[in-house]
Structures are given as C-alpha cells and as structure tokens.
Design a protein around this motif. Structure first.
Motif, PDB file in Angstrom:
ATOM      1  N   THR A  85       0.843  -1.190   0.000  1.00  0.00           N
ATOM      2  CA  THR A  85       0.000   0.000   0.000  1.00  0.00           C
ATOM      3  C   THR A  85       0.880   1.242   0.000  1.00  0.00           C
ATOM      4  OG1 THR A  85      -0.152   0.031   2.413  1.00  0.00           O
ATOM      5  CG2 THR A  85      -1.871  -1.165   1.220  1.00  0.00           C
ATOM      6  N   SER A  86       0.323   2.318  -0.525  1.00  0.00           N
ATOM      7  CA  SER A  86       1.075   3.564  -0.632  1.00  0.00           C
ATOM      8  C   SER A  86       0.119   4.745  -0.514  1.00  0.00           C
ATOM      9  CB  SER A  86       1.806   3.627  -1.982  1.00  0.00           C
ATOM     10  OG  SER A  86       2.425   4.884  -2.171  1.00  0.00           O
ATOM     11  N   THR A  87       0.639   5.833   0.020  1.00  0.00           N
ATOM     12  CA  THR A  87      -0.144   7.069   0.065  1.00  0.00           C
ATOM     13  C   THR A  87       0.301   8.047  -1.020  1.00  0.00           C
ATOM     14  OG1 THR A  87       1.394   7.995   1.702  1.00  0.00           O
ATOM     15  CG2 THR A  87      -0.588   6.877   2.542  1.00  0.00           C
ATOM     16  N   HIS A  88       1.217   7.633  -1.881  1.00  0.00           N
ATOM     17  CA  HIS A  88       1.705   8.492  -2.949  1.00  0.00           C
ATOM     18  C   HIS A  88       0.655   8.612  -4.057  1.00  0.00           C
ATOM     19  CE1 HIS A  88       6.150   7.603  -1.739  1.00  0.00           C
ATOM     20  NE2 HIS A  88       5.564   8.452  -0.933  1.00  0.00           N
ATOM     21  N   ALA A  89       0.847   9.593  -4.924  1.00  0.00           N
ATOM     22  CA  ALA A  89      -0.012   9.727  -6.097  1.00  0.00           C
ATOM     23  C   ALA A  89       0.076   8.453  -6.925  1.00  0.00           C
ATOM     24  CB  ALA A  89       0.417  10.929  -6.928  1.00  0.00           C
ATOM     25  N   GLU A  90      -1.012   8.127  -7.631  1.00  0.00           N
ATOM     26  CA  GLU A  90      -1.115   6.822  -8.295  1.00  0.00           C
ATOM     27  C   GLU A  90       0.033   6.540  -9.262  1.00  0.00           C
ATOM     28  OE1 GLU A  90      -5.778   5.678  -8.463  1.00  0.00           O
ATOM     29  OE2 GLU A  90      -5.162   7.360  -9.706  1.00  0.00           O
ATOM     30  N   VAL A  91       0.322   7.474 -10.159  1.00  0.00           N
ATOM     31  CA  VAL A  91       1.372   7.225 -11.144  1.00  0.00           C
ATOM     32  C   VAL A  91       2.727   7.088 -10.461  1.00  0.00           C
ATOM     33  CG1 VAL A  91       2.587   8.206 -13.119  1.00  0.00           C
ATOM     34  CG2 VAL A  91       0.108   8.311 -13.028  1.00  0.00           C
ATOM     35  N   GLU A  92       2.988   7.926  -9.450  1.00  0.00           N
ATOM     36  CA  GLU A  92       4.240   7.818  -8.695  1.00  0.00           C
ATOM     37  C   GLU A  92       4.329   6.470  -7.993  1.00  0.00           C
ATOM     38  OE1 GLU A  92       6.586  10.054  -4.989  1.00  0.00           O
ATOM     39  OE2 GLU A  92       4.683  10.859  -5.768  1.00  0.00           O
ATOM     40  N   MET A  93       3.223   6.016  -7.437  1.00  0.00           N
ATOM     41  CA  MET A  93       3.172   4.719  -6.751  1.00  0.00           C
ATOM     42  C   MET A  93       3.522   3.583  -7.709  1.00  0.00           C
ATOM     43  SD  MET A  93      -0.255   2.971  -5.104  1.00  0.00           S
ATOM     44  CE  MET A  93      -1.046   2.854  -6.743  1.00  0.00           C
ATOM     45  N   VAL A  94       2.967   3.622  -8.902  1.00  0.00           N
ATOM     46  CA  VAL A  94       3.231   2.571  -9.884  1.00  0.00           C
ATOM     47  C   VAL A  94       4.684   2.605 -10.329  1.00  0.00           C
ATOM     48  CG1 VAL A  94       2.659   1.718 -12.185  1.00  0.00           C
ATOM     49  CG2 VAL A  94       0.835   2.519 -10.675  1.00  0.00           C
ATOM     50  N   ALA A  95       5.207   3.797 -10.611  1.00  0.00           N
ATOM     51  CA  ALA A  95       6.602   3.919 -11.053  1.00  0.00           C
ATOM     52  C   ALA A  95       7.559   3.392  -9.983  1.00  0.00           C
ATOM     53  CB  ALA A  95       6.908   5.373 -11.398  1.00  0.00           C
ATOM     54  N   GLU A  96       7.271   3.683  -8.718  1.00  0.00           N
ATOM     55  CA  GLU A  96       8.123   3.186  -7.628  1.00  0.00           C
ATOM     56  C   GLU A  96       8.074   1.659  -7.543  1.00  0.00           C
ATOM     57  OE1 GLU A  96       6.731   5.177  -4.168  1.00  0.00           O
ATOM     58  OE2 GLU A  96       7.885   7.009  -4.552  1.00  0.00           O
ATOM     59  N   ALA A  97       6.880   1.086  -7.729  1.00  0.00           N
ATOM     60  CA  ALA A  97       6.754  -0.373  -7.675  1.00  0.00           C
ATOM     61  C   ALA A  97       7.514  -1.026  -8.823  1.00  0.00           C
ATOM     62  CB  ALA A  97       5.277  -0.767  -7.727  1.00  0.00           C
ATOM     63  N   VAL A  98       7.456  -0.426  -9.999  1.00  0.00           N
ATOM     64  CA  VAL A  98       8.173  -0.966 -11.148  1.00  0.00           C
ATOM     65  C   VAL A  98       9.681  -0.939 -10.891  1.00  0.00           C
ATOM     66  CG1 VAL A  98       8.814  -0.454 -13.536  1.00  0.00           C
ATOM     67  CG2 VAL A  98       6.408  -0.526 -12.882  1.00  0.00           C
ATOM     68  N   GLU A  99      10.180   0.187 -10.377  1.00  0.00           N
ATOM     69  CA  GLU A  99      11.623   0.289 -10.134  1.00  0.00           C
ATOM     70  C   GLU A  99      12.071  -0.664  -9.034  1.00  0.00           C
ATOM     71  OE1 GLU A  99      15.118   3.655  -9.608  1.00  0.00           O
ATOM     72  OE2 GLU A  99      13.008   4.252  -9.623  1.00  0.00           O
ATOM     73  N   ARG A 100      11.207  -0.887  -8.051  1.00  0.00           N
ATOM     74  CA  ARG A 100      11.573  -1.759  -6.929  1.00  0.00           C
ATOM     75  C   ARG A 100      11.506  -3.237  -7.285  1.00  0.00           C
ATOM     76  NH1 ARG A 100       8.588  -1.996  -0.948  1.00  0.00           N
ATOM     77  NH2 ARG A 100       9.829  -3.742  -0.125  1.00  0.00           N
ATOM     78  N   TYR A 101      10.428  -3.649  -7.983  1.00  0.00           N
ATOM     79  CA  TYR A 101      10.195  -5.080  -8.200  1.00  0.00           C
ATOM     80  C   TYR A 101      10.553  -5.560  -9.603  1.00  0.00           C
ATOM     81  CZ  TYR A 101       7.567  -4.642  -3.846  1.00  0.00           C
ATOM     82  OH  TYR A 101       7.203  -4.395  -2.558  1.00  0.00           O
ATOM     83  N   HIS A 102      10.680  -4.660 -10.580  1.00  0.00           N
ATOM     84  CA  HIS A 102      10.900  -5.060 -11.971  1.00  0.00           C
ATOM     85  C   HIS A 102       9.972  -6.219 -12.351  1.00  0.00           C
ATOM     86  CE1 HIS A 102      15.212  -3.226 -12.501  1.00  0.00           C
ATOM     87  NE2 HIS A 102      14.276  -2.331 -12.224  1.00  0.00           N
ATOM     88  N   PRO A 103       8.670  -6.025 -12.230  1.00  0.00           N
ATOM     89  CA  PRO A 103       7.733  -7.132 -12.489  1.00  0.00           C
ATOM     90  C   PRO A 103       7.744  -7.527 -13.961  1.00  0.00           C
ATOM     91  CG  PRO A 103       6.543  -5.061 -12.346  1.00  0.00           C
ATOM     92  CD  PRO A 103       7.950  -4.749 -11.966  1.00  0.00           C
ATOM     93  N   LEU A 104       7.225  -8.711 -14.225  1.00  0.00           N
ATOM     94  CA  LEU A 104       7.080  -9.132 -15.619  1.00  0.00           C
ATOM     95  C   LEU A 104       6.098  -8.229 -16.350  1.00  0.00           C
ATOM     96  CD1 LEU A 104       6.951 -12.969 -14.968  1.00  0.00           C
ATOM     97  CD2 LEU A 104       8.809 -11.727 -16.087  1.00  0.00           C
ATOM     98  N   LEU A 105       5.045  -7.822 -15.661  1.00  0.00           N
ATOM     99  CA  LEU A 105       4.086  -6.898 -16.253  1.00  0.00           C
ATOM    100  C   LEU A 105       3.237  -6.254 -15.175  1.00  0.00           C
ATOM    101  CD1 LEU A 105       1.037  -8.651 -17.945  1.00  0.00           C
ATOM    102  CD2 LEU A 105       2.549  -9.839 -16.399  1.00  0.00           C
ATOM    103  N   LEU A 106       2.570  -5.181 -15.572  1.00  0.00           N
ATOM    104  CA  LEU A 106       1.561  -4.521 -14.753  1.00  0.00           C
ATOM    105  C   LEU A 106       0.188  -4.968 -15.239  1.00  0.00           C
ATOM    106  CD1 LEU A 106       3.018  -0.903 -14.945  1.00  0.00           C
ATOM    107  CD2 LEU A 106       3.303  -2.514 -13.048  1.00  0.00           C
ATOM    108  N   VAL A 107      -0.749  -5.110 -14.322  1.00  0.00           N
ATOM    109  CA  VAL A 107      -2.102  -5.557 -14.675  1.00  0.00           C
ATOM    110  C   VAL A 107      -3.107  -4.560 -14.108  1.00  0.00           C
ATOM    111  CG1 VAL A 107      -3.805  -7.415 -14.494  1.00  0.00           C
ATOM    112  CG2 VAL A 107      -1.363  -7.965 -14.651  1.00  0.00           C
ATOM    113  N   MET A 108      -4.075  -4.191 -14.941  1.00  0.00           N
ATOM    114  CA  MET A 108      -5.089  -3.219 -14.562  1.00  0.00           C
ATOM    115  C   MET A 108      -6.448  -3.688 -15.069  1.00  0.00           C
ATOM    116  SD  MET A 108      -5.264   0.756 -15.861  1.00  0.00           S
ATOM    117  CE  MET A 108      -3.584   1.028 -15.343  1.00  0.00           C
ATOM    118  N   GLY A 109      -7.453  -3.656 -14.216  1.00  0.00           N
ATOM    119  CA  GLY A 109      -8.808  -3.989 -14.636  1.00  0.00           C
ATOM    120  C   GLY A 109      -9.545  -2.759 -15.125  1.00  0.00           C
ATOM    121  N   THR A 110     -10.461  -2.958 -16.076  1.00  0.00           N
ATOM    122  CA  THR A 110     -11.281  -1.846 -16.565  1.00  0.00           C
ATOM    123  C   THR A 110     -12.746  -2.254 -16.555  1.00  0.00           C
ATOM    124  OG1 THR A 110     -11.058  -2.536 -18.883  1.00  0.00           O
ATOM    125  CG2 THR A 110      -9.483  -0.925 -18.053  1.00  0.00           C
ATOM    126  N   HIS A 111     -13.598  -1.252 -16.413  1.00  0.00           N
ATOM    127  CA  HIS A 111     -15.033  -1.488 -16.443  1.00  0.00           C
ATOM    128  C   HIS A 111     -15.497  -1.718 -17.882  1.00  0.00           C
ATOM    129  CE1 HIS A 111     -15.347  -0.475 -12.218  1.00  0.00           C
ATOM    130  NE2 HIS A 111     -14.605   0.583 -12.456  1.00  0.00           N
TER     131      HIS A 111
END
Length: 287
Positions: A85-111
C-alpha cells in the motif's frame, strides 16, 4: 536493490474490475510460479469540516476495512501474494513499484465502458514506466491461460524495449498458439505488408524461434475495426499490441488505434512498449 524474483504487479483498488484482473493475473502467473503484488493506493478521507468531523478512530477503521478487504482477496487467489500500500499519487506509486520489483508486467482492470479518463490513466502509466501493461476488461473470460494469442503488428520494423523482451519466458510458459494480425493502414504502401509484419514478430525475439505463426490479413476495414474483426475470427483470448513511443508519448493517444482497440476489445489486451529515445534512466539497467 530491486527485487528481481518473477512477479506481476496488479493495481488493486478493490473494485470488481480490479479483483477480476487480480484473479486473471493469478492464473497467468501459475506456470512460472510468479508471485502477485497487489498495489493499492490508500487515500485518507478528507470530509468537509462543516459537515462532519472524522475522528482518529474513524480513520483507523477505514484503513482496517481496506486491509481486511485486501486480505480477503489474497486468500481467494491461487498464487503467492504480497500486499503493498502507498499514500503516494497513483502514477508515482506505480513507477516506484516498477523500479523496486521489476515485475514481468503490470495488470489493470477496466469497467465495461472504458472512459476517456481510463484511457488517459493507462497512457500515463505507459508514459511514466515504459512497462508492459495488461488491460483486463471486467467482462472478459479469465479462467485459464491464453490458448490463442493474437499479435497485431504493422509492416514497419520495431524493437521491443528491455521490459517487453523480458516478457518472453511468461509468454512461452502459456504454450499458446499465435496468430499475427495485420490490418492494413490507409497510408501503407509497402509490398507484402503481411509478410513484413510476420517477419517483424520473428525478429522481435518475443517468441522462441521455432514458434508456429499464422497470418491473418485484413485490407478492407480501418485498422482498429480490422483488428477487432480478426480477434473474433481467430477466436483469440488475448490480444497483444506493440505500442510505439510516438503513440503513448504524444498528446493524441486517445485518438490512436491503440486507444480505439482498448475501447472495443472484449478480451484482455497486452500493451508492449517498443524501444524509444526517451526511457526512464533505470530501464537501461535491464539490458
């Protein structure tokens, strides 16, 4: 130091769409035993002081409810799962997670009805991370790994960026069949564009050299409509789009073929960024 163990980051806002996406991510991660990281932005409530007073107890209860909901979702997922969990702005939160974990991919659900704001948010994630992004429609069937993957490619050469190329082991683990889709653009003048598209996929190193590739060519419909028609005809359950930097770095992303496809697609869409001149400084360390 980045955590380089295989992982998939899911943007988990506790909506029905994000929970659906998390379940699909768990299915996709299973062949490689990749762990899931549920990334959640915690927003503290800020009520109008003239209308209501929020006590410290109310704040803690709100956070406790969120934690409990995330834990419930974790118990439902058939994969090793970590909550971040993070209290940072959404895009900043995602960028930090990418730099920290280097995931295979990001996943996002849409309506079901993808709005302009959804498209702009997805574009912002691409712009700030240059990372593979899987968009999962809420209505998509997501109970198994993809069996038929459609790759929509034009006739122009492309080079995938390091993060996109790192997707190769995950794609291979699904053991899917592949169809290369080429929907001819109005200004396309190259000879044999479908064969060029096929060759571009082979040169990308996204798939093992021996992978069998079928070719589907659509010449009568506009590109976005042609891609959707092809997806239906070949009964694909995952669509891959190569996203060039001039698309997601430009100001008219919501008018692009990519955006049109995202609005219409009934199946998950995997956006793979191509190499470009402007990338995050840490992305080059993956090469």
């Amino acid at each position: 130091m980045p955590d380089m163990s295989p992982s998939i980051v899911v943007l988990a806002n506790l909506s029905a769409a994000s929970e659906h996406a998390a379940r699909y991510a768990a299915v996709l991660s299973e062949p490689l035993q990749a762990r899931l990281i549920l990334l959640h932005q915690y927003r503290e409530a800020t009520p109008d002081p003239e209308l209501v007073t929020m006590t410290a107890t109310d704040t803690y209860r709100s956070q406790a409810d969120m934690d409990a909901a995330l834990q419930r979702l974790t118990r439902q997922l058939p994969a090793t799962t970590q909550i971040v969990t993070s209290t940072h702005a959404e895009v900043e939160m995602v960028a930090e997670a990418v730099e920290r974990y280097h995931p295979l991919l990001l996943v996002m659900g849409t309506h079901t009805d993808t709005s302009l704001l959804d498209l702009l948010w997805q574009n912002q994630v691409l712009r700030d991370t240059h990372w593979p992004l899987l968009i999962v429609p809420e209505a998509a069937t997501t109970t198994q790994v993809p069996r038929r993957i459609a790759l929509a490619v034009d006739a122009d050469p492309f080079v995938l960026n390091p993060a996109s190329r790192a997707m190769a082991p995950l794609l291979a683990s699904w053991q899917a069949a592949y169809t290369v889709l080429h929907a001819e653009a109005p200004n396309e003048r190259q000879a044999f564009p479908g064969q060029r598209a096929l060759a571009n996929v082979r040169l990308s190193q996204l798939l093992p050299p021996a992978t069998a590739l079928e070719l589907y060519e659509e010449k009568s419909l506009p590109p976005a409509e042609g891609i959707m028609q092809a997806v239906s005809d070949v009964q694909a359950d995952l669509l891959v789009l190569i996203v060039r930097p001039h698309s997601f770095l430009g100001q008219l992303f919501h008018f692009s073929v990519t955006a049109q496809v995202l609005r219409q697609s009934p199946i998950p869409v995997l956006l793979l960024p191509a190499q470009g001149p402007s990338t995050p400084s840490w992305l080059g360390r993956l090469t």
